[in-house]
Design a protein around this motif. Structure first.
Motif, mmCIF file in Angstrom:
data_model
loop_
_atom_site.group_PDB
_atom_site.id
_atom_site.type_symbol
_atom_site.label_atom_id
_atom_site.label_comp_id
_atom_site.label_asym_id
_atom_site.label_seq_id
_atom_site.Cartn_x
_atom_site.Cartn_y
_atom_site.Cartn_z
ATOM 1 N N ARG B 5 -13.565 23.184 -1.170
ATOM 2 C CA ARG B 5 -14.863 23.756 -1.588
ATOM 3 C C ARG B 5 -15.981 22.736 -1.374
ATOM 4 O O ARG B 5 -17.077 23.074 -0.940
ATOM 5 C CB ARG B 5 -14.824 24.166 -3.067
ATOM 6 N N VAL B 6 -15.681 21.468 -1.694
ATOM 7 C CA VAL B 6 -16.691 20.425 -1.509
ATOM 8 C C VAL B 6 -17.046 20.309 -0.024
ATOM 9 O O VAL B 6 -18.214 20.211 0.346
ATOM 10 C CB VAL B 6 -16.182 19.072 -2.052
ATOM 11 N N ARG B 12 -22.282 23.568 4.793
ATOM 12 C CA ARG B 12 -23.409 24.499 4.642
ATOM 13 C C ARG B 12 -24.730 23.723 4.571
ATOM 14 O O ARG B 12 -25.716 24.081 5.206
ATOM 15 C CB ARG B 12 -23.206 25.324 3.366
ATOM 16 N N ARG B 13 -24.720 22.630 3.819
ATOM 17 C CA ARG B 13 -25.953 21.831 3.697
ATOM 18 C C ARG B 13 -26.335 21.195 5.036
ATOM 19 O O ARG B 13 -27.508 21.090 5.375
ATOM 20 C CB ARG B 13 -25.773 20.726 2.645
ATOM 21 N N LEU B 14 -25.311 20.775 5.789
ATOM 22 C CA LEU B 14 -25.597 20.171 7.092
ATOM 23 C C LEU B 14 -26.237 21.202 8.033
ATOM 24 O O LEU B 14 -27.224 20.897 8.715
ATOM 25 C CB LEU B 14 -24.304 19.610 7.704
ATOM 26 N N ALA B 42 -16.723 16.806 9.124
ATOM 27 C CA ALA B 42 -15.373 17.230 9.495
ATOM 28 C C ALA B 42 -14.367 17.100 8.355
ATOM 29 O O ALA B 42 -13.242 17.569 8.481
ATOM 30 C CB ALA B 42 -14.883 16.409 10.688
ATOM 31 N N ASP B 43 -14.743 16.427 7.290
ATOM 32 C CA ASP B 43 -13.885 16.221 6.116
ATOM 33 C C ASP B 43 -12.597 15.485 6.434
ATOM 34 O O ASP B 43 -11.607 15.640 5.733
ATOM 35 C CB ASP B 43 -13.564 17.548 5.414
ATOM 36 N N PHE B 44 -12.584 14.686 7.484
ATOM 37 C CA PHE B 44 -11.373 13.929 7.799
ATOM 38 C C PHE B 44 -11.580 12.460 7.461
ATOM 39 O O PHE B 44 -12.561 11.853 7.911
ATOM 40 C CB PHE B 44 -11.019 14.088 9.284
ATOM 41 N N GLN B 146 -18.961 16.385 -8.904
ATOM 42 C CA GLN B 146 -17.701 16.571 -9.651
ATOM 43 C C GLN B 146 -16.606 15.667 -9.069
ATOM 44 O O GLN B 146 -15.799 15.104 -9.816
ATOM 45 C CB GLN B 146 -17.257 18.040 -9.585
ATOM 46 N N ALA B 147 -16.582 15.541 -7.751
ATOM 47 C CA ALA B 147 -15.601 14.646 -7.117
ATOM 48 C C ALA B 147 -15.881 13.197 -7.508
ATOM 49 O O ALA B 147 -14.953 12.409 -7.755
ATOM 50 C CB ALA B 147 -15.647 14.806 -5.598
#
Lengths: 356, 374
Positions: B5-6, B12-14, B42-44, B146-147
């Protein structure tokens, strides 16, 4: 970053060792008409500068400038406050601090009237650094990756000894894995603890928690459950030199088939000659009955990466390397198993020479 | 699912930021050191080798990696991500960018972008994506915060492990071994950590060098665990044995300075205001020389997908502090009577001030000198 033990150990890697490597590079520069070579480093692409100086940055980046004659210069944006630490772990070069290390290198190159500058992995160099360099010199930048790779492909006794120590650290850490293991964290915690207690400079752990479902290794949460058969990969750096070891294990207890596959991986790695192409050596090696090699990859130090894939089942041609690690996926009657073993570390004794 | 979700929120913000800037695509480079731009898109969490993400304004993201084992890891850790593994990520990413045609493309981070990528596009230069990404990285969405809060809990627990590990006769790297083992078992992917041990001779922190802890040593550390990509830091100092009066007196200055810095935090001030609040305390105590670059680097910094992100808390940094930033305030520096000391807490900037995240007591901890290594 690097969190583990980092210090200069003259008995393991001497100033004479790294100066000899610098001299070999300088000889190659003269043969190839280069006035200087630049090697970039950060803790990801550390291996080039580590090979030439023994130094690895724990953080940040820097540029090593090796002139055709004379002392190498290490230009870094790390502040002078860190200077004492750098000097204590990087004794063979001049340390030059600058918020713009590329600009400083450019000025030095200009002062030398350098015309042809070799850059290891020129296309990978941070463009900001290249802009700084070219703002101060009109010298021509030429990719020197192959020149450097040829110099560092020569097996080096000190490097092989360090890799052997890293390999031993990894093997000993695996020996500490508890018999009662249910979660990924039960294994990764023990590996991390024991590798670092043994003096590892850094270690990475990855897991394939259920080999029957997926043989790819990844960083898993500690609470991920282990399947009947699982694999764990431990990558260990010791004094700047990296090695990997992967073991496949049965969750419940010792398993004869797994142990036999591990021994087969040992035997194959021991038989690999790093000065020859690996594909025919692997294809020609007989495993035990009921086992087949489903996939393989060889990694080795080449330029600035401590270990990078250099050959695989799908792309078998390999360039010259000083040593390497071989990852095998072995098909068995139960489930595919994954192992990684080093090869080429015993060259000094096996050949009785030929090692710089 | 939470991490996913994060990542969706970030993407979306990007895309929104790209549309606001009139960009058709962004090209983001990363490695294990400078991974925040790449991870944002990319969340990697890249570990070995290098990566380049190409993101188009319709949200399509392709990650180029130069290591087959890292590509395996990306497939497992980021299912659904379009990954290309190649020996030459510069050439392959450049070819993909070329196929986008004559469109407006930004790239970053500017300094670290591979030279080959910039060179191949010399005639049609990239816009600079750095300011866009820096702002996204600094001002975080609630899901990101939250993270950050989850990481803070691990920072506190990690420091408890560190304290318990510190005793006479132990080597500095053995403390790090215990911390890292704890973190690996508890879902912490990465940790930025340096250490100092000793007295007046210690001018800062560095990786461990094999020093053996002895009675009277000040042991300093900054722990920076990373949970789901987000780093939170804690800085504390402990004494092996009973703290001396000089050590206690010195620590009181750091304590006062940290509180002054945290109390100054609110939207609308600048990073310089926080640094000045900390440094004024040192000046009042006659220690003004020790807040200069000769003795200290920064008086705090941003935290997020990079452990040392903008804004740097320094008296010449005019970045405005905004709600949604996460920072650490740490007046770490050398003290001429006792040596290097650290103290720092992480916080989130709220509408009213600071939500302090780390809860470890702000003490000069004292570890009994008669506790010896087994």
């Amino acid at each position: 970053m690097r969190h583990g033990l980092m210090l200069w150990r003259e008995g393991e890697l001497s100033q004479a060792d790294v100066l000899a490597r610098q001299r070999r590079l300088q000889a190659a520069m003269r043969e190839n008409g280069l006035d200087a070579v630049l090697v970039y480093t950060n803790h990801v692409r550390s291996a080039g500068v580590t090979y030439l100086t023994g130094f690895t940055p724990y953080w940040s980046d820097a540029l090593l400038f090796v002139p055709r004659e004379g002392q190498a210069i290490f230009a870094t944006a790390l502040s002078k406050r860190v200077g004492n630490w750098i000097r204590s772990t990087n004794p063979t070069v001049e340390i030059a601090h600058s918020p713009q290390p590329g600009r400083m290198a450019g000025e030095r190159l200009s002062a030398l009237s350098a015309g042809n500058i070799g850059v290891v992995e020129l296309d990978r160099m941070p463009s900001g650094l290249v802009e700084e360099i070219t703002s101060k010199t009109d010298a021509r930048l030429i990719d020197a990756t192959d020149i450097f790779a040829a110099v560092r492909a020569l097996p080096n006794a000190a490097e092989l000894a360090l890799a052997t120590t890293a390999d031993r650290i990894a093997a000993n850490a695996f020996a500490e894995i508890p018999a009662d293991r249910r979660l990924v964290g039960d294994v990764t915690e023990v590996l991390e603890l024991n590798a670092r207690l043994a003096g590892a400079e850094e270690c990475y752990v990855a897991a394939a928690p259920d080999l029957a479902a997926d043989q790819r290794l990844a960083r898993m949460k500690g609470n991920a459950p282990l399947g009947g058969y699982f694999a764990i990969r431990l990558s260990v750096a010791y004094n700047g030199v990296w090695i990997r070891r992967t073991e496949s294990l049965a969750r419940m207890a010792a398993d004869g088939a797994v142990a036999e596959a591990a021994r087969a991986a040992d035997r194959l790695a021991e038989a690999i000659d790093p000065s020859a192409q690996p594909a025919p050596q692997i294809a020609g090696h007989a495993l035990s009955a009921g086992m087949t090699i489903l996939d393989w990859t060889v990694e080795a130090p080449v330029a600035t990466r401590p270990l990078q894939p250099v050959a695989s089942r799908s792309r078998p041609a390999m360039r010259d390397v000083p040593y390497g690690v071989l990852t095998l996926t072995i098909g068995t009657a139960h489930t595919p198993l994954v192992f990684t073993r080093s090869f080429g570390l015993a060259r000094q004794t096996a050949r009785g020479g030929g090692v710089a | 699912m939470t991490a996913r979700r994060v990542a969706d929120t970030r993407r979306r913000r990007l895309i929104e930021a790209m549309k606001d800037a009139g960009l058709d695509a962004v090209v983001l480079y990363g490695n294990a050191w400078q991974n925040d731009y790449l991870r944002y898109a990319a969340d990697f969490g890249i570990l070995e080798g290098e990566g380049i993400a190409v993101v188009t304004s319709d949200g399509e993201t392709t990650l180029y990696l130069d290591d087959s084992f890292e590509a395996d890891r990306a497939a497992v850790e980021c299912p659904g991500l379009d990954t290309v593994v190649t020996d030459d990520i510069v050439a392959d990413a450049a070819a993909a960018i070329e196929r986008l045609g004559n469109r407006r493309i930004a790239a970053g981070p500017k300094r670290h972008l591979p030279y080959g990528l910039a060179r191949r596009r010399e005639e049609n230069r990239f816009d600079d994506a750095t300011p866009i990404l820096d702002r996204l990285l600094m001002i975080k969405a609630e899901e990101e915060l939250q993270a950050v809060r989850r990481a803070a809990r691990l920072a506190d627990e990690g420091y408890a492990v560190f304290r318990n590990a510190a005793r006479v006769g132990r080597k500095d790297y053995e403390l790090i071994a215990e911390i890292e083992a704890f973190f690996r078992a508890n879902g912490v992917d990465d940790n930025f950590m340096i250490i100092g041990a000793g007295g007046l001779e210690v001018r800062g922190m560095a990786p461990p060098s094999g020093k053996t802890l002895k009675a009277g040593d000040l042991v300093t550390t900054e722990l920076t665990p990373c949970v789901d990509g987000y780093y939170v830091q804690i800085c504390r100092t402990l004494v092996i044995g009973e703290a001396s009066e000089a050590q206690k007196k010195a620590f009181a200055v750091y304590h006062e300075a940290m509180i002054a810095g945290i109390d100054a935090v609110r939207p609308g001030i600048t990073a310089a205001d926080i640094a000045k609040a900390e440094n004024d305390v040192f000046r009042r105590h006659g220690l003004g020389d020790y807040v200069t670059s000769e003795y200290t680097r920064v008086r705090g910094h941003g935290l997020g997908l990079f452990p040392d992100t903008k804004p740097h808390i320094l008296e010449d940094v005019t970045t405005t502090i905004e709600q949604g930033m996460s920072l650490i305030v740490h007046p770490n520096t050398y003290h001429p009577e006792v040596g290097y000391m650290v103290l720092g807490d992480s916080l989130i900037v709220t509408g009213e001030g600071a939500e302090v995240l780390t809860t470890t007591p702000r003490e000069l901890f004292s570890m009994a000198a008669d506790r010896r290594a087994a």
